[in-house]
Design a protein around this motif. Structure first.
Motif, mmCIF file in Angstrom:
data_model
loop_
_atom_site.group_PDB
_atom_site.id
_atom_site.type_symbol
_atom_site.label_atom_id
_atom_site.label_comp_id
_atom_site.label_asym_id
_atom_site.label_seq_id
_atom_site.Cartn_x
_atom_site.Cartn_y
_atom_site.Cartn_z
ATOM 1 N N ASP A 97 -10.616 7.393 -20.956
ATOM 2 C CA ASP A 97 -10.211 6.025 -20.330
ATOM 3 C C ASP A 97 -9.140 5.566 -21.522
ATOM 4 O OD1 ASP A 97 -11.765 5.870 -18.162
ATOM 5 O OD2 ASP A 97 -13.194 4.802 -19.182
ATOM 6 N N ALA A 98 -8.000 4.345 -20.948
ATOM 7 C CA ALA A 98 -7.283 3.931 -21.826
ATOM 8 C C ALA A 98 -8.054 3.217 -22.904
ATOM 9 C CB ALA A 98 -6.391 2.992 -20.959
ATOM 10 N N PRO A 99 -7.164 3.216 -24.190
ATOM 11 C CA PRO A 99 -7.854 2.458 -25.360
ATOM 12 C C PRO A 99 -8.255 1.019 -24.932
ATOM 13 C CG PRO A 99 -5.922 3.709 -25.941
ATOM 14 C CD PRO A 99 -5.950 3.869 -24.494
ATOM 15 N N VAL A 100 -9.467 0.376 -25.388
ATOM 16 C CA VAL A 100 -9.703 -0.835 -25.192
ATOM 17 C C VAL A 100 -8.797 -1.509 -26.438
ATOM 18 C CG1 VAL A 100 -11.449 -2.570 -25.651
ATOM 19 C CG2 VAL A 100 -11.961 -0.095 -24.966
ATOM 20 N N ILE A 101 -7.955 -2.415 -25.829
ATOM 21 C CA ILE A 101 -6.761 -3.177 -26.343
ATOM 22 C C ILE A 101 -7.673 -4.710 -26.832
ATOM 23 C CG2 ILE A 101 -4.630 -4.375 -26.492
ATOM 24 C CD1 ILE A 101 -4.786 -1.002 -26.799
ATOM 25 N N GLY A 102 -7.520 -5.058 -27.887
ATOM 26 C CA GLY A 102 -7.977 -6.604 -28.125
ATOM 27 C C GLY A 102 -9.683 -6.570 -28.394
ATOM 28 N N GLY A 103 -10.137 -5.584 -28.173
ATOM 29 C CA GLY A 103 -11.782 -5.805 -28.231
ATOM 30 C C GLY A 103 -11.936 -5.885 -29.669
ATOM 31 N N LYS A 104 -12.870 -6.785 -29.721
ATOM 32 C CA LYS A 104 -13.481 -7.364 -31.097
ATOM 33 C C LYS A 104 -14.284 -6.083 -31.583
ATOM 34 C CE LYS A 104 -15.776 -10.866 -33.778
ATOM 35 N NZ LYS A 104 -16.706 -12.327 -33.486
ATOM 36 N N THR A 105 -13.884 -5.775 -32.677
ATOM 37 C CA THR A 105 -14.763 -4.534 -33.374
ATOM 38 C C THR A 105 -15.141 -4.857 -34.593
ATOM 39 O OG1 THR A 105 -12.715 -3.593 -34.402
ATOM 40 C CG2 THR A 105 -12.995 -2.720 -32.374
ATOM 41 N N SER A 106 -16.595 -4.300 -34.810
ATOM 42 C CA SER A 106 -17.311 -4.696 -36.111
ATOM 43 C C SER A 106 -17.200 -3.711 -36.893
ATOM 44 C CB SER A 106 -18.593 -5.019 -35.709
ATOM 45 O OG SER A 106 -19.200 -3.848 -35.021
ATOM 46 N N SER A 107 -16.853 -2.397 -36.503
ATOM 47 C CA SER A 107 -16.763 -1.191 -37.556
ATOM 48 C C SER A 107 -16.057 -0.117 -37.070
ATOM 49 C CB SER A 107 -18.259 -0.418 -37.433
ATOM 50 O OG SER A 107 -18.370 -0.044 -35.996
ATOM 51 N N THR A 108 -15.843 0.792 -37.937
ATOM 52 C CA THR A 108 -14.516 1.891 -37.738
ATOM 53 C C THR A 108 -15.320 2.847 -36.695
ATOM 54 O OG1 THR A 108 -14.072 2.042 -40.021
ATOM 55 C CG2 THR A 108 -13.513 3.694 -39.013
ATOM 56 N N THR A 109 -16.540 2.816 -36.415
ATOM 57 C CA THR A 109 -17.041 3.642 -35.484
ATOM 58 C C THR A 109 -16.842 2.939 -34.285
ATOM 59 O OG1 THR A 109 -18.987 4.485 -37.069
ATOM 60 C CG2 THR A 109 -19.171 4.510 -34.691
ATOM 61 N N GLU A 110 -16.920 1.664 -34.272
ATOM 62 C CA GLU A 110 -16.441 1.080 -32.796
ATOM 63 C C GLU A 110 -14.864 1.027 -32.433
ATOM 64 O OE1 GLU A 110 -17.901 -2.668 -30.359
ATOM 65 O OE2 GLU A 110 -17.751 -2.800 -32.462
ATOM 66 N N GLN A 111 -14.188 1.118 -33.529
ATOM 67 C CA GLN A 111 -12.663 1.225 -33.469
ATOM 68 C C GLN A 111 -12.405 2.718 -32.733
ATOM 69 O OE1 GLN A 111 -10.524 0.319 -36.897
ATOM 70 N NE2 GLN A 111 -11.941 -1.134 -37.510
ATOM 71 N N LEU A 112 -13.129 3.581 -33.253
ATOM 72 C CA LEU A 112 -12.963 5.089 -32.639
ATOM 73 C C LEU A 112 -13.278 5.001 -31.178
ATOM 74 C CD1 LEU A 112 -12.231 8.001 -33.126
ATOM 75 C CD2 LEU A 112 -14.810 8.263 -33.814
ATOM 76 N N ALA A 113 -14.605 4.361 -30.971
ATOM 77 C CA ALA A 113 -14.893 4.330 -29.612
ATOM 78 C C ALA A 113 -13.954 3.831 -28.634
ATOM 79 C CB ALA A 113 -16.171 3.894 -29.462
ATOM 80 N N HIS A 114 -13.444 2.527 -29.127
ATOM 81 C CA HIS A 114 -12.397 1.863 -28.413
ATOM 82 C C HIS A 114 -11.115 2.742 -28.170
ATOM 83 C CE1 HIS A 114 -14.140 -2.499 -29.020
ATOM 84 N NE2 HIS A 114 -15.065 -1.610 -28.254
ATOM 85 N N LEU A 115 -10.709 3.379 -29.217
ATOM 86 C CA LEU A 115 -9.570 4.296 -29.178
ATOM 87 C C LEU A 115 -9.716 5.358 -27.878
ATOM 88 C CD1 LEU A 115 -6.968 5.293 -30.042
ATOM 89 C CD2 LEU A 115 -8.165 6.988 -31.536
ATOM 90 N N LEU A 116 -10.777 5.745 -27.660
ATOM 91 C CA LEU A 116 -11.193 6.699 -26.611
ATOM 92 C C LEU A 116 -11.729 5.948 -25.135
ATOM 93 C CD1 LEU A 116 -11.530 8.604 -29.240
ATOM 94 C CD2 LEU A 116 -13.101 9.722 -27.940
ATOM 95 N N GLY A 117 -11.418 4.644 -25.271
ATOM 96 C CA GLY A 117 -11.759 3.848 -24.074
ATOM 97 C C GLY A 117 -13.005 3.455 -23.746
ATOM 98 N N HIS A 118 -13.997 3.519 -24.787
ATOM 99 C CA HIS A 118 -15.264 3.260 -24.614
ATOM 100 C C HIS A 118 -15.643 1.999 -24.751
ATOM 101 C CE1 HIS A 118 -17.156 7.390 -24.517
ATOM 102 N NE2 HIS A 118 -15.968 7.652 -24.702
ATOM 103 N N LYS A 119 -16.474 1.131 -24.156
ATOM 104 C CA LYS A 119 -16.859 -0.386 -24.397
ATOM 105 C C LYS A 119 -18.293 -0.550 -24.285
ATOM 106 C CE LYS A 119 -12.970 -0.946 -20.587
ATOM 107 N NZ LYS A 119 -13.023 -1.087 -19.506
ATOM 108 N N ARG A 120 -18.532 -1.639 -25.102
ATOM 109 C CA ARG A 120 -19.977 -1.904 -25.389
ATOM 110 C C ARG A 120 -20.730 -2.163 -23.975
ATOM 111 N NH1 ARG A 120 -22.920 -3.046 -29.802
ATOM 112 N NH2 ARG A 120 -21.547 -2.893 -31.742
ATOM 113 N N HIS A 121 -19.987 -2.892 -23.200
ATOM 114 C CA HIS A 121 -20.458 -3.391 -21.812
ATOM 115 C C HIS A 121 -19.721 -2.609 -20.627
ATOM 116 C CE1 HIS A 121 -22.917 -6.011 -24.013
ATOM 117 N NE2 HIS A 121 -21.884 -6.586 -24.664
ATOM 118 N N ARG A 122 -20.335 -1.793 -19.929
ATOM 119 C CA ARG A 122 -19.348 -1.171 -18.990
ATOM 120 C C ARG A 122 -19.810 -1.844 -17.718
ATOM 121 N NH1 ARG A 122 -17.329 4.198 -20.501
ATOM 122 N NH2 ARG A 122 -17.832 4.655 -22.234
ATOM 123 N N ARG A 123 -18.985 -1.921 -16.670
ATOM 124 C CA ARG A 123 -19.081 -2.392 -15.450
ATOM 125 C C ARG A 123 -18.996 -1.550 -14.427
ATOM 126 N NH1 ARG A 123 -15.968 -8.215 -16.755
ATOM 127 N NH2 ARG A 123 -16.858 -8.167 -18.672
#
Length: 123
Positions: A97-123
């Motif tokens: 997916d498109a990178p998650v922009i503006g998502g609050k990240t708590s770690s580098t692992t989460e930043q990596l997940a956001h870069l790949l378009g992964h979110k904590r809460h999927r709809r």
């Protein structure tokens, strides 16, 4: 998994294993052979891509099950440093997916997940 190493030999065994792994991976660092797991790329980029995938999907599973979600020992930092290079734009919307922009990240692992378009809460 190695379970039969006496405590007094852990450091030397680890050093031996590290040397062994570096030797096995060194051909990848200089590899110009093109492999094609998701399109033409070098063996090194394929190995990096698979590592990025493993860390990111591990984050997904950890978040979904309420487990600690940070990758150990700076692995996500290294993955993040080359993830942009190993994820072709042509795969956005197909495999990523498109990178998650503006998502609050708590770690580098989460930043990596956001870069790949992964979110904590999927709809």
């Amino acid at each position: 998994m190695i379970t039969d190493v006496p405590d007094a030999e852990l450091a030397s065994t680890y050093a031996t294993l590290v040397a062994s792994i570096r030797e096995a991976w060194s051909p990848l660092a200089a590899a110009d052979k093109v492999v094609a797991p998701w399109g033409p790329c070098t063996a090194l980029d394929a190995a990096r891509g698979f590592t990025v995938e493993t860390i990111t999907h591990g984050w997904d599973l950890a978040v979904a099950t309420g487990q600690p979600s940070d990758a150990p020992n700076g692995i996500a930092d290294r993955c993040l440093s080359y993830a942009v290079a190993v994820i072709p734009d042509r795969l956005r919307g197909v495999m990523y997916d498109a990178p998650v922009i503006g998502g609050k990240t708590s770690s580098t692992t989460e930043q990596l997940a956001h870069l790949l378009g992964h979110k904590r809460h999927r709809r």
